[in-house]
Design a protein around this motif. Structure first.
Motif, PDB file in Angstrom:
ATOM      1  N   ARG A  99      36.455  42.142  39.119  1.00 32.24           N
ATOM      2  CA  ARG A  99      36.378  40.691  38.918  1.00 32.24           C
ATOM      3  C   ARG A  99      37.745  40.105  38.565  1.00 32.24           C
ATOM      4  O   ARG A  99      38.117  39.040  39.047  1.00 32.24           O
ATOM      5  CB  ARG A  99      35.374  40.382  37.798  1.00 32.24           C
ATOM      6  N   LEU A 100      38.485  40.822  37.722  1.00 33.41           N
ATOM      7  CA  LEU A 100      39.827  40.355  37.342  1.00 33.41           C
ATOM      8  C   LEU A 100      40.747  40.287  38.563  1.00 33.41           C
ATOM      9  O   LEU A 100      41.458  39.289  38.770  1.00 33.41           O
ATOM     10  CB  LEU A 100      40.436  41.342  36.350  1.00 33.41           C
ATOM     11  N   HIS A 103      39.912  37.440  40.695  1.00 38.04           N
ATOM     12  CA  HIS A 103      40.306  36.178  40.058  1.00 38.04           C
ATOM     13  C   HIS A 103      41.796  35.882  40.294  1.00 38.04           C
ATOM     14  O   HIS A 103      42.174  34.729  40.518  1.00 38.04           O
ATOM     15  CB  HIS A 103      40.015  36.260  38.559  1.00 38.04           C
ATOM     16  N   PHE A 104      42.632  36.918  40.218  1.00 35.98           N
ATOM     17  CA  PHE A 104      44.079  36.715  40.343  1.00 35.98           C
ATOM     18  C   PHE A 104      44.596  36.963  41.763  1.00 35.98           C
ATOM     19  O   PHE A 104      45.800  36.863  42.000  1.00 35.98           O
ATOM     20  CB  PHE A 104      44.825  37.627  39.351  1.00 35.98           C
ATOM     21  N   ASP A 167      33.231  36.715  31.390  1.00 32.93           N
ATOM     22  CA  ASP A 167      33.892  35.444  31.734  1.00 32.93           C
ATOM     23  C   ASP A 167      34.967  35.090  30.709  1.00 32.93           C
ATOM     24  O   ASP A 167      36.044  34.606  31.057  1.00 32.93           O
ATOM     25  CB  ASP A 167      32.864  34.298  31.797  1.00 32.93           C
ATOM     26  N   ILE A 170      38.094  37.223  31.160  1.00 36.92           N
ATOM     27  CA  ILE A 170      38.935  36.766  32.271  1.00 36.92           C
ATOM     28  C   ILE A 170      39.718  35.514  31.874  1.00 36.92           C
ATOM     29  O   ILE A 170      40.924  35.422  32.126  1.00 36.92           O
ATOM     30  CB  ILE A 170      38.066  36.514  33.524  1.00 36.92           C
ATOM     31  N   SER A 171      39.065  34.573  31.216  1.00 38.11           N
ATOM     32  CA  SER A 171      39.786  33.342  30.841  1.00 38.11           C
ATOM     33  C   SER A 171      40.838  33.638  29.770  1.00 38.11           C
ATOM     34  O   SER A 171      41.907  33.023  29.757  1.00 38.11           O
ATOM     35  CB  SER A 171      38.808  32.259  30.372  1.00 38.11           C
ATOM     36  N   GLU A 174      43.770  35.199  31.501  1.00 31.61           N
ATOM     37  CA  GLU A 174      44.490  34.138  32.217  1.00 31.61           C
ATOM     38  C   GLU A 174      45.406  33.373  31.255  1.00 31.61           C
ATOM     39  O   GLU A 174      46.570  33.109  31.570  1.00 31.61           O
ATOM     40  CB  GLU A 174      43.486  33.195  32.865  1.00 31.61           C
TER      41      GLU A 174
END
Ligand code: SF4
Length: 204
Positions: A99-100, A103-104, A167, A170-171, A174
């Motif tokens: 997922r990470l 995301h990136f 979630d 991940i945020s 970030e």
């Protein structure tokens, strides 16, 4: 002409080695007489290439969808096998890593030298507490540590979240990566930023 032997590092997210990549690496190693090294960062390195062999190996591996180590890449998390295949595991680090990376995907370049580790339980086999950004699985979710490092003078990271859902992990990563980018001229470890007055996360 530079005759020094070169190496080619194939990135393996979550330490997974796809069979076609393994077969091609095997074939290249046999053809060129190379050594195959599985690095501590869970990647695979072909060693002993000359310049022409390096280009040939890249050209033959790239169609398999592999990425090679290089500057500016997002730091692929170092993970353990977690709940998928460890009796102590309560979380799945591979799933979170995937997922990470999604995301990136396509973003960057990212400044060095941030490393990320994710464990499937509080035993922290991938070195979560001594990594720049460490994500430790627990029954409640994930604890997040920042500013750890190994090496000659190891440091245990500061815990900035407890029992976080994926979630939030991940945020938070970030926000940490963005802060590191803003505060870093060229490269630095996260530990050097912990004392900054505007560091965005408190210890919990
Ligand atoms: S950190 Fe926990 S889940 Fe991961 S390999 Fe170690 S004992 Fe197993």
């Amino acid at each position: 002409m530079n005759s020094k032997k070169k190496r080619l590092t194939i990135l393996l997210p979550a330490g997974r080695l796809p069979l076609p990549v393994m077969a091609k690496a095997h074939e290249l190693a046999q053809r060129f007489g190379l050594e195959v090294y599985l690095s501590t960062a869970q990647n695979m390195r072909l060693m002993g290439l000359d310049d022409a062999q390096l280009e040939q190996a890249r050209a033959e591996l790239a169609p398999l969808g592999v990425e090679f180590k290089g500057p500016g890449k997002f730091p692929i998390p170092q993970v353990c096998i977690g709940s998928r295949d460890c009796s102590a595991g309560v979380q799945d680090p591979e799933e979170l890593s995937r997922r990470l990376l999604a995301h990136f995907q396509g973003r960057g370049p990212f400044k060095p030298k941030v490393k990320i580790a994710i464990s499937g339980c509080p035993l922290c086999c991938p070195g979560v507490k001594t990594t720049d950004i460490g994500v430790m699985g627990s029954k409640q979710g994930y604890d997040i540590y920042v500013g750890g490092k190994g090496g000659a003078n190891p440091v245990v990271g500061r815990r900035i979240a407890r029992g976080a859902p994926a979630d939030q992990v991940i945020s938070t990563i970030e926000a940490l990566i963005a802060y590191h980018d803003r505060k870093t001229p060229k490269k630095q470890r996260m530990v050097r930023l912990l004392a900054e007055p505007d560091f965005p996360f408190a210890e919990v």
